[in-house]
Scaffold this motif. Structure first.
Motif, PDB file in Angstrom:
ATOM      1  N   VAL A   1       0.838  -1.204   0.000  1.00 42.57           N
ATOM      2  CA  VAL A   1       0.000   0.000   0.000  1.00 42.57           C
ATOM      3  C   VAL A   1       0.874   1.255   0.000  1.00 42.57           C
ATOM      4  CG1 VAL A   1      -1.665   1.337   1.350  1.00 42.57           C
ATOM      5  CG2 VAL A   1      -1.978  -1.130   1.063  1.00 42.57           C
ATOM      6  N   SER A   2       1.882   1.284   0.878  1.00 39.06           N
ATOM      7  CA  SER A   2       2.717   2.487   0.951  1.00 39.06           C
ATOM      8  C   SER A   2       3.576   2.648  -0.303  1.00 39.06           C
ATOM      9  CB  SER A   2       3.580   2.486   2.214  1.00 39.06           C
ATOM     10  OG  SER A   2       4.397   1.338   2.276  1.00 39.06           O
ATOM     11  N   LEU A   3       3.984   1.549  -0.914  1.00 40.55           N
ATOM     12  CA  LEU A   3       4.740   1.629  -2.168  1.00 40.55           C
ATOM     13  C   LEU A   3       3.884   2.249  -3.267  1.00 40.55           C
ATOM     14  CD1 LEU A   3       7.283   0.894  -3.889  1.00 40.55           C
ATOM     15  CD2 LEU A   3       6.121  -1.259  -4.384  1.00 40.55           C
ATOM     16  N   ALA A   4       2.659   1.774  -3.405  1.00 46.15           N
ATOM     17  CA  ALA A   4       1.769   2.302  -4.440  1.00 46.15           C
ATOM     18  C   ALA A   4       1.476   3.784  -4.217  1.00 46.15           C
ATOM     19  CB  ALA A   4       0.466   1.497  -4.470  1.00 46.15           C
ATOM     20  N   LEU A   5       1.193   4.167  -2.978  1.00 46.72           N
ATOM     21  CA  LEU A   5       0.911   5.571  -2.685  1.00 46.72           C
ATOM     22  C   LEU A   5       2.148   6.444  -2.878  1.00 46.72           C
ATOM     23  CD1 LEU A   5      -1.332   5.170   0.496  1.00 46.72           C
ATOM     24  CD2 LEU A   5      -2.065   5.871  -1.799  1.00 46.72           C
ATOM     25  N   SER A   6       3.301   5.942  -2.463  1.00 44.44           N
ATOM     26  CA  SER A   6       4.542   6.696  -2.610  1.00 44.44           C
ATOM     27  C   SER A   6       4.891   6.934  -4.076  1.00 44.44           C
ATOM     28  CB  SER A   6       5.684   5.950  -1.906  1.00 44.44           C
ATOM     29  OG  SER A   6       6.899   6.650  -2.046  1.00 44.44           O
ATOM     30  N   MET A   7       4.815   5.890  -4.879  1.00 50.56           N
ATOM     31  CA  MET A   7       5.123   6.018  -6.305  1.00 50.56           C
ATOM     32  C   MET A   7       4.082   6.895  -7.011  1.00 50.56           C
ATOM     33  SD  MET A   7       7.831   4.482  -7.211  1.00 50.56           S
ATOM     34  CE  MET A   7       8.984   3.301  -6.577  1.00 50.56           C
ATOM     35  N   GLY A   8       2.828   6.726  -6.644  1.00 52.91           N
ATOM     36  CA  GLY A   8       1.783   7.549  -7.241  1.00 52.91           C
ATOM     37  C   GLY A   8       1.974   9.022  -6.915  1.00 52.91           C
ATOM     38  N   GLY A   9       2.323   9.307  -5.678  1.00 54.85           N
ATOM     39  CA  GLY A   9       2.584  10.690  -5.281  1.00 54.85           C
ATOM     40  C   GLY A   9       3.791  11.273  -5.981  1.00 54.85           C
ATOM     41  N   LEU A  10       4.840  10.471  -6.112  1.00 49.74           N
ATOM     42  CA  LEU A  10       6.032  10.919  -6.840  1.00 49.74           C
ATOM     43  C   LEU A  10       5.674  11.252  -8.279  1.00 49.74           C
ATOM     44  CD1 LEU A  10       9.109  11.376  -7.135  1.00 49.74           C
ATOM     45  CD2 LEU A  10       9.313   8.902  -7.580  1.00 49.74           C
ATOM     46  N   ALA A  11       4.935  10.374  -8.920  1.00 46.70           N
ATOM     47  CA  ALA A  11       4.532  10.606 -10.315  1.00 46.70           C
ATOM     48  C   ALA A  11       3.681  11.866 -10.430  1.00 46.70           C
ATOM     49  CB  ALA A  11       3.767   9.395 -10.846  1.00 46.70           C
ATOM     50  N   TRP A  12       2.770  12.067  -9.488  1.00 45.77           N
ATOM     51  CA  TRP A  12       1.907  13.244  -9.519  1.00 45.77           C
ATOM     52  C   TRP A  12       2.728  14.516  -9.336  1.00 45.77           C
ATOM     53  CZ3 TRP A  12       0.197  17.338  -6.572  1.00 45.77           C
ATOM     54  CH2 TRP A  12      -0.986  17.937  -6.989  1.00 45.77           C
ATOM     55  N   ALA A  13       3.650  14.494  -8.379  1.00 44.64           N
ATOM     56  CA  ALA A  13       4.477  15.674  -8.110  1.00 44.64           C
ATOM     57  C   ALA A  13       5.372  16.019  -9.298  1.00 44.64           C
ATOM     58  CB  ALA A  13       5.321  15.455  -6.855  1.00 44.64           C
ATOM     59  N   MET A  14       5.784  14.997 -10.051  1.00 44.12           N
ATOM     60  CA  MET A  14       6.678  15.225 -11.184  1.00 44.12           C
ATOM     61  C   MET A  14       5.976  15.911 -12.357  1.00 44.12           C
ATOM     62  SD  MET A  14       8.956  11.769 -10.907  1.00 44.12           S
ATOM     63  CE  MET A  14       9.953  12.035 -12.342  1.00 44.12           C
ATOM     64  N   ARG A  15       4.692  16.135 -12.255  1.00 48.86           N
ATOM     65  CA  ARG A  15       4.010  16.928 -13.278  1.00 48.86           C
ATOM     66  C   ARG A  15       4.450  18.386 -13.192  1.00 48.86           C
ATOM     67  NH1 ARG A  15      -2.244  16.052 -12.707  1.00 48.86           N
ATOM     68  NH2 ARG A  15      -1.689  17.084 -10.781  1.00 48.86           N
ATOM     69  N   ASP A  16       4.826  18.829 -11.981  1.00 47.96           N
ATOM     70  CA  ASP A  16       5.203  20.229 -11.759  1.00 47.96           C
ATOM     71  C   ASP A  16       6.658  20.417 -11.333  1.00 47.96           C
ATOM     72  OD1 ASP A  16       2.577  21.169 -12.285  1.00 47.96           O
ATOM     73  OD2 ASP A  16       1.985  20.654 -10.237  1.00 47.96           O
ATOM     74  N   ILE A  17       7.302  19.358 -10.878  1.00 45.96           N
ATOM     75  CA  ILE A  17       8.682  19.441 -10.392  1.00 45.96           C
ATOM     76  C   ILE A  17       9.546  18.606 -11.320  1.00 45.96           C
ATOM     77  CG2 ILE A  17      10.211  18.994  -8.431  1.00 45.96           C
ATOM     78  CD1 ILE A  17       7.673  19.110  -6.632  1.00 45.96           C
ATOM     79  N   SER A  18      10.715  19.121 -11.682  1.00 48.22           N
ATOM     80  CA  SER A  18      11.576  18.397 -12.614  1.00 48.22           C
ATOM     81  C   SER A  18      11.955  17.024 -12.054  1.00 48.22           C
ATOM     82  CB  SER A  18      12.843  19.200 -12.913  1.00 48.22           C
ATOM     83  OG  SER A  18      13.664  19.277 -11.764  1.00 48.22           O
ATOM     84  N   THR A  19      12.177  16.094 -12.952  1.00 49.03           N
ATOM     85  CA  THR A  19      12.445  14.710 -12.572  1.00 49.03           C
ATOM     86  C   THR A  19      13.631  14.587 -11.628  1.00 49.03           C
ATOM     87  OG1 THR A  19      11.524  13.919 -14.651  1.00 49.03           O
ATOM     88  CG2 THR A  19      12.994  12.408 -13.481  1.00 49.03           C
ATOM     89  N   GLY A  20      14.745  15.218 -11.974  1.00 47.06           N
ATOM     90  CA  GLY A  20      15.945  15.103 -11.142  1.00 47.06           C
ATOM     91  C   GLY A  20      15.731  15.637  -9.741  1.00 47.06           C
ATOM     92  N   THR A  21      15.120  16.795  -9.634  1.00 50.65           N
ATOM     93  CA  THR A  21      14.863  17.401  -8.321  1.00 50.65           C
ATOM     94  C   THR A  21      13.864  16.569  -7.531  1.00 50.65           C
ATOM     95  OG1 THR A  21      15.353  19.618  -9.147  1.00 50.65           O
ATOM     96  CG2 THR A  21      14.024  19.467  -7.139  1.00 50.65           C
ATOM     97  N   ALA A  22      12.771  16.183  -8.164  1.00 59.07           N
ATOM     98  CA  ALA A  22      11.736  15.405  -7.464  1.00 59.07           C
ATOM     99  C   ALA A  22      12.300  14.091  -6.956  1.00 59.07           C
ATOM    100  CB  ALA A  22      10.546  15.163  -8.389  1.00 59.07           C
ATOM    101  N   TYR A  23      13.049  13.404  -7.803  1.00 56.04           N
ATOM    102  CA  TYR A  23      13.586  12.107  -7.403  1.00 56.04           C
ATOM    103  C   TYR A  23      14.603  12.255  -6.276  1.00 56.04           C
ATOM    104  CZ  TYR A  23      15.567   7.463  -7.599  1.00 56.04           C
ATOM    105  OH  TYR A  23      16.012   6.206  -7.263  1.00 56.04           O
ATOM    106  N   ALA A  24      15.476  13.263  -6.383  1.00 56.61           N
ATOM    107  CA  ALA A  24      16.480  13.473  -5.334  1.00 56.61           C
ATOM    108  C   ALA A  24      15.826  13.798  -3.994  1.00 56.61           C
ATOM    109  CB  ALA A  24      17.433  14.588  -5.749  1.00 56.61           C
ATOM    110  N   VAL A  25      14.794  14.623  -4.014  1.00 62.32           N
ATOM    111  CA  VAL A  25      14.091  14.977  -2.782  1.00 62.32           C
ATOM    112  C   VAL A  25      13.381  13.757  -2.212  1.00 62.32           C
ATOM    113  CG1 VAL A  25      12.169  16.341  -1.853  1.00 62.32           C
ATOM    114  CG2 VAL A  25      13.869  17.415  -3.362  1.00 62.32           C
TER     115      VAL A  25
END
Length: 106
Positions: A37-61
């Motif tokens: 459950v936490s993996l799915a929510l975490s990855m989904g949130g990361l993907a959603w955030a990457m719509r507005d935040i660059s991939t490198g920055t989002a992934y590093a954070v």
């Protein structure tokens, strides 16, 4: 809002990483469920955030938050040895994550 989602997703990364270790190779039910459950929510949130935040920055954070919290939790619970050097390195990692937010050009 993207930054809030990214931070929550980073926290969930620490949850799934910890649950993965506690699942003992997916042989324990509840840690395995928490992991999934936490993996799915975490990855989904990361993907959603990457719509507005660059991939490198989002992934590093995301990784920085998850790694810092995972190690801190392990030290607090005694699963990993505490040392001043480890704590300083974690604080350095957190400082780098905050720096990415401050200098971001998103």
């Amino acid at each position: 809002m993207s930054w809030v989602v990214l931070i929550v997703s980073g926290v969930l990364e620490a949850v799934w990483a910890t649950a993965l270790g506690k699942s003992e190779g997916f042989t324990k039910l509840w840690p395995t469920v928490v992991f999934g459950v936490s993996l799915a929510l975490s990855m989904g949130g990361l993907a959603w955030a990457m719509r507005d935040i660059s991939t490198g920055t989002a992934y590093a954070v995301w990784v920085g938050i998850g790694a810092s919290l995972t190690v801190a939790y392990a030290m607090i619970t005694g699963d990993e040895a505490f040392s001043l050097v480890r704590m300083l390195l974690i604080l350095g990692l957190v400082g780098c994550v905050v720096g990415l937010k401050l200098v971001g050009h998103d």
